[in-house]
Design a protein around this motif. Structure first.
Motif, short mmCIF file in Angstrom:
data_model
loop_
_atom_site.label_atom_id
_atom_site.label_comp_id
_atom_site.label_asym_id
_atom_site.label_seq_id
_atom_site.Cartn_x
_atom_site.Cartn_y
_atom_site.Cartn_z
N ALA A 27 0.80 -1.23 0.06
CA ALA A 27 0.03 -0.07 0.06
C ALA A 27 0.86 1.35 -0.06
O ALA A 27 0.52 2.20 -0.77
N SER A 28 1.83 1.20 0.80
CA SER A 28 2.90 2.41 0.64
C SER A 28 3.42 2.51 -0.41
O SER A 28 3.70 3.89 -0.93
N LYS A 29 3.89 1.56 -1.30
CA LYS A 29 4.58 1.67 -2.52
C LYS A 29 3.74 2.06 -3.83
O LYS A 29 4.00 3.10 -4.43
N ARG A 30 2.26 1.75 -3.53
CA ARG A 30 1.41 2.42 -4.38
C ARG A 30 1.13 3.84 -4.19
O ARG A 30 0.87 4.63 -5.18
N LYS A 31 1.15 4.17 -2.84
CA LYS A 31 0.67 5.50 -2.69
C LYS A 31 1.90 6.43 -3.08
O LYS A 31 1.71 7.49 -3.60
N GLU A 32 3.23 6.10 -2.97
CA GLU A 32 4.24 6.77 -3.40
C GLU A 32 4.26 7.11 -4.77
O GLU A 32 4.77 8.06 -5.23
N ARG A 33 3.85 5.90 -5.53
CA ARG A 33 4.08 5.95 -6.96
C ARG A 33 2.73 6.73 -7.56
O ARG A 33 2.91 7.54 -8.46
N LYS A 34 1.80 6.67 -6.72
CA LYS A 34 0.41 7.77 -7.34
C LYS A 34 0.95 9.00 -7.06
O LYS A 34 0.57 10.21 -7.76
N ASN A 35 1.54 9.60 -6.05
CA ASN A 35 1.97 11.11 -5.82
C ASN A 35 3.22 11.29 -6.57
O ASN A 35 3.47 12.71 -6.54
#
Length: 52
Positions: A27-35
């Motif tokens: 979840a944290s990796k997806r959030k970083e990629r999205k931002n």
């Protein structure tokens, strides 16, 4: 009082903990990629590209 887990309970606890850790990491990796801002493509300079 703390009871020691043995056998199936210990295995289930270890698997559960690993699954939670993996989900949080995903979840944290997806959030970083999205931002993260998208990198633009190459900027055209007006010159013809060199080709062989």
């Amino acid at each position: 009082m703390t009871k020691k887990l043995t056998g199936k309970a210990a295995v289930a606890g270890a698997i559960g903990s690993a699954a939670i850790a993996a989900a949080l990491l995903y979840a944290s990796k997806r959030k970083e990629r999205k931002n993260k801002p998208n990198q633009p493509g190459t900027i055209p300079s007006g010159e013809n590209p060199e080709t062989d």
